[in-house]
Design a protein around this motif. Sequence first.
Motif, mmCIF file in Angstrom:
data_model
loop_
_atom_site.group_PDB
_atom_site.id
_atom_site.type_symbol
_atom_site.label_atom_id
_atom_site.label_comp_id
_atom_site.label_asym_id
_atom_site.label_seq_id
_atom_site.Cartn_x
_atom_site.Cartn_y
_atom_site.Cartn_z
ATOM 1 N N ALA A 61 -49.129 46.158 109.355
ATOM 2 C CA ALA A 61 -49.334 44.724 109.561
ATOM 3 C C ALA A 61 -48.524 44.230 110.763
ATOM 4 O O ALA A 61 -49.000 43.401 111.555
ATOM 5 N N ALA A 62 -47.281 44.728 110.902
ATOM 6 C CA ALA A 62 -46.436 44.294 112.019
ATOM 7 C C ALA A 62 -47.038 44.700 113.358
ATOM 8 O O ALA A 62 -46.921 43.980 114.360
ATOM 9 N N ILE A 63 -47.705 45.846 113.390
ATOM 10 C CA ILE A 63 -48.378 46.280 114.622
ATOM 11 C C ILE A 63 -49.616 45.438 114.869
ATOM 12 O O ILE A 63 -49.822 44.905 115.974
ATOM 13 N N GLU A 64 -50.462 45.313 113.816
ATOM 14 C CA GLU A 64 -51.750 44.645 113.977
ATOM 15 C C GLU A 64 -51.611 43.163 114.283
ATOM 16 O O GLU A 64 -52.367 42.601 115.075
ATOM 17 N N TYR A 68 -44.395 43.249 116.276
ATOM 18 C CA TYR A 68 -43.577 44.157 117.079
ATOM 19 C C TYR A 68 -43.701 43.816 118.573
ATOM 20 O O TYR A 68 -42.704 43.786 119.311
ATOM 21 N N SER A 69 -44.926 43.573 119.024
ATOM 22 C CA SER A 69 -45.110 43.286 120.455
ATOM 23 C C SER A 69 -44.422 41.984 120.842
ATOM 24 O O SER A 69 -43.882 41.849 121.951
ATOM 25 N N ASP A 70 -44.413 40.999 119.931
ATOM 26 C CA ASP A 70 -43.696 39.746 120.193
ATOM 27 C C ASP A 70 -42.197 39.989 120.346
ATOM 28 O O ASP A 70 -41.507 39.226 121.029
ATOM 29 N N ALA A 71 -41.706 41.034 119.700
ATOM 30 C CA ALA A 71 -40.284 41.370 119.777
ATOM 31 C C ALA A 71 -40.002 42.328 120.942
ATOM 32 O O ALA A 71 -38.885 42.841 121.064
ATOM 33 N N GLY A 72 -41.011 42.609 121.768
ATOM 34 C CA GLY A 72 -40.818 43.492 122.908
ATOM 35 C C GLY A 72 -40.815 44.958 122.531
ATOM 36 O O GLY A 72 -40.218 45.779 123.229
ATOM 37 N N ILE A 248 -39.940 43.380 108.332
ATOM 38 C CA ILE A 248 -39.933 42.573 107.103
ATOM 39 C C ILE A 248 -41.048 41.533 107.146
ATOM 40 O O ILE A 248 -41.740 41.290 106.147
ATOM 41 N N LYS A 249 -41.270 40.939 108.331
ATOM 42 C CA LYS A 249 -42.360 39.979 108.480
ATOM 43 C C LYS A 249 -43.708 40.645 108.233
ATOM 44 O O LYS A 249 -44.615 40.073 107.618
ATOM 45 N N GLY A 250 -43.841 41.877 108.710
ATOM 46 C CA GLY A 250 -45.065 42.637 108.462
ATOM 47 C C GLY A 250 -45.281 42.894 106.981
ATOM 48 O O GLY A 250 -46.398 42.789 106.466
ATOM 49 N N TRP A 251 -44.196 43.216 106.264
ATOM 50 C CA TRP A 251 -44.306 43.462 104.828
ATOM 51 C C TRP A 251 -44.711 42.197 104.077
ATOM 52 O O TRP A 251 -45.515 42.236 103.145
ATOM 53 N N GLU A 260 -57.072 42.759 103.191
ATOM 54 C CA GLU A 260 -57.190 42.897 104.646
ATOM 55 C C GLU A 260 -56.490 44.151 105.149
ATOM 56 O O GLU A 260 -57.044 44.907 105.962
ATOM 57 N N ILE A 261 -55.294 44.386 104.637
ATOM 58 C CA ILE A 261 -54.540 45.551 105.105
ATOM 59 C C ILE A 261 -55.184 46.839 104.608
ATOM 60 O O ILE A 261 -55.174 47.862 105.309
#
Length: 875
Positions: A61-64, A68-72, A248-251, A260-261
Amino acid sequence: MAQISMESMNISRKIYLSSILLVCFSFNILGTVDPLFGKPVERVTLQLKWKHQFQFAGYYAAIEKGYYSDAGLEVRLKEIVPGIKIVDEVVEGRADYGIDMPGILLERQKGKPIVLLAAIFQHSPEILIARKDSGITNPQDLTNKIVMLRHRGNYTIRAMLLSEGVDIRRLNIVTHTWDLKDLIKRRIDAMSAYITDRPFAMKKSGVPYSMIRPISYGIDFYGDCLITTEGEILRHPKRVRAFLKASIKGWEYAMAHQEEIADLIVNKYDPDLSKEALLYEAKTMEKLMLPELVEIGHINPGRWKRIADTFVQLGMLKPDYSLKGFIYDPDSSGSYEEIMKIVWLLLSGLVLISFGAVVLFFFNRKLDKEVKKSTRQLYEEKMFTDAVIKSLPGIFYVYEHGERLIRWNENLQQEAGMTDSELLNIHPLYWFENREKEKIREKLKDLFEKGELSVEANVTFRKEEVPYYLTGTMLTVNEKKFLIGVGINMSEKKLLEEQLRHAQKMESIGRLAGGIAHDFNNVLSVVLGYSQLLLNKMPPEDPLRSKVEVILSAGKKASALIRQLLAFSRKQILETKPVSINRIVKDLLSILEKMLGEDIEIEVCLDAERGIIEADQSQIEQVFMNLAVNARDAMPYGGRLIIETRDIVLDKEYSRVHLGVEPGSYVMIAITDFGEGMTEEVMEHLFDPFFTTKEKGKGTGLGLATVHGIIRQHKGQIYVYSELGKGTTFKIYLPASDKSIEESVKMQAPLSPGGETILVVDDEQSIRGLIVDILEPLGYKCLEASRGAEAAHIVNSYDEDIHLLLTDVIMPGMSGKELAKVFSEKYPNAGVIFMSGYTENSVAHHGVLEQNVNYIPKPITPSALTAKIRSVLDR
């Protein structure tokens, strides 16, 4: 000096950079620093603990979702390869982060610089799973069994085994292949597994299974711990914080959007995975993560200390362990450069935002407390609601707009035999067929008009119709309408109603039988009695002898019919005594062989070691005869009949629920034929009086009804199992007796003479006349009375001894029992014999003759009467 100047220049540059950052911050453009300076995206690797599945949903979820990209960050997920050790992959730099179990604490104590970032599972998912038919239900059962464990791992399971005193050396531990077929094909006895997926796979394979959970034995560890190294934190503190926060945000997103996931995993990572399995895994993970109660990733240092202490107690960890540096502390990490940036930013912005920061701090703190309080209240309310729904005795359901099933209880799921994903969105009409479906369709229309419904209908579960009483109430929430209701299984009620109808029918027939038995047996007494007297006086060559024999035979058949009517209606009087079932079978064997004929082979298995019951032997013999005749008719071309006996003990559940008798010791009798068998329709009416499948004139329909009545009157039960074309088994359960068998008193020869005085009392003159005609020629002196009061007067006024009172039980005015009391007061040593065609509990309780009561049933025959009289007088 040069060195000092160089350091001053470096400090000046840092102050200059900090000023630029302050300006950027003041103009609210701090978020554009990275693009301005062209900061590159950082690539990191996360070592997964297993292959792609919902276990790692938060990272997908964090990738999709771009967390993660927002965090660089650009995160690469690395599936596990057999043989690798996750801790070593992270420590040796082949991965920056990893997911492992609480055994990382042991690795830390070995000197490996592992740091715990988050605990995704608050409870360990590790279990031991075995086939149910293996008999393995607890850790002790694993001794000498083949158990598949990870060579380096499964610390939670190993801790449980040590805690329970199981010597691991006595387990035949084999290397983990991760192949569930090894268990299904019995190549091993048990294997370590995750509770999130393996039970589902076993269920789908159709193999019943059992689980051993460490938490059930006091071993409650964390699961799926997110780890990194001290070096990663030291070199890239900002990256560590960003990675952890995005994960954690992804979880949080994944657990809130499971469908969805699940689709994402199937479409992007592994198309061979089943969405149903992934959703099962997600639901199970919710119970391990407790997202409604605990923040995802939460770490309790005190709990880790208890885990470490457990390892110490089990000898897996030295007592001088240290948790220092093991649990990640974001506030204590960072390089000198990072610290300086933070200091300058705080100093530069302190004047501008100090007041606002303080206000926001306290506001957020209060808000956080309120949110946690509200979350806990919501969780407690949910737990309460779940408990109420779980406690409901029947099925529970909630339909949105009366069309889509959105909530149900475990009872509905068990009855339907369906998974959560299969139940979700099912229409209410799905459960009904044919006319029942139309009935419910009309009821649903009424529901929308009246707001509630109640109906009895047959619900189809697993292709079988089950009677239910269904209720429903329409409730509107946020402009949405919901149908909420419960259903109660009416099968037991229907069964009880049918049993009541049957009992009432039998009672009616019993009253009819009792009503005619008394008068009819009086008539038969005269027919049988005088027929036997005539035969005794007629020479064999008398031409009229055959005519009298026909009269006697017809009378006996009529008498047998009356006995059957009384038997199946449980109105027959039983003269019970301890008897041996095995002896009865042996004594009847020759008779049964002649009755069944040479075409039917009788096989006897008398396994009852004691086999003693209290019964009327003649009635039990009648049971065997009737069932044997029934078996013979089912095997018109010959066959085999098996008679078995066995001593058994019935427990409370089986005896009451399945047989309808009290728990205790019983003698079981089984009679099996290999004939035509019966349909279910025939079996439903098998014990009904006058029901027969035989041709007209070949059966009265009373044989099995009589058997049923006799067994029930003996406080037993009869059970029948039959299959068309295969045969039928009747199983009879009779209460066992601990009394010893008394030898039967041998009767004297029929029509034995005597000289005693007998008072004969009966309201039927023909009966009195018959008895006098039988007894006086044999030398007895007979006194007659037609009423109880008249007989009492004779007793009180007669000067000589009266040796025996022979009285009818049921008479107008004073009954036979009341007369016997008057008679015994004057002649305490004299005998009393009661006679009747139907006693209505006058000298019996529930059809069983009272103790020390002498009784002769009507119709009376000369041989039976004189034998009974002599047995009483000669005592």
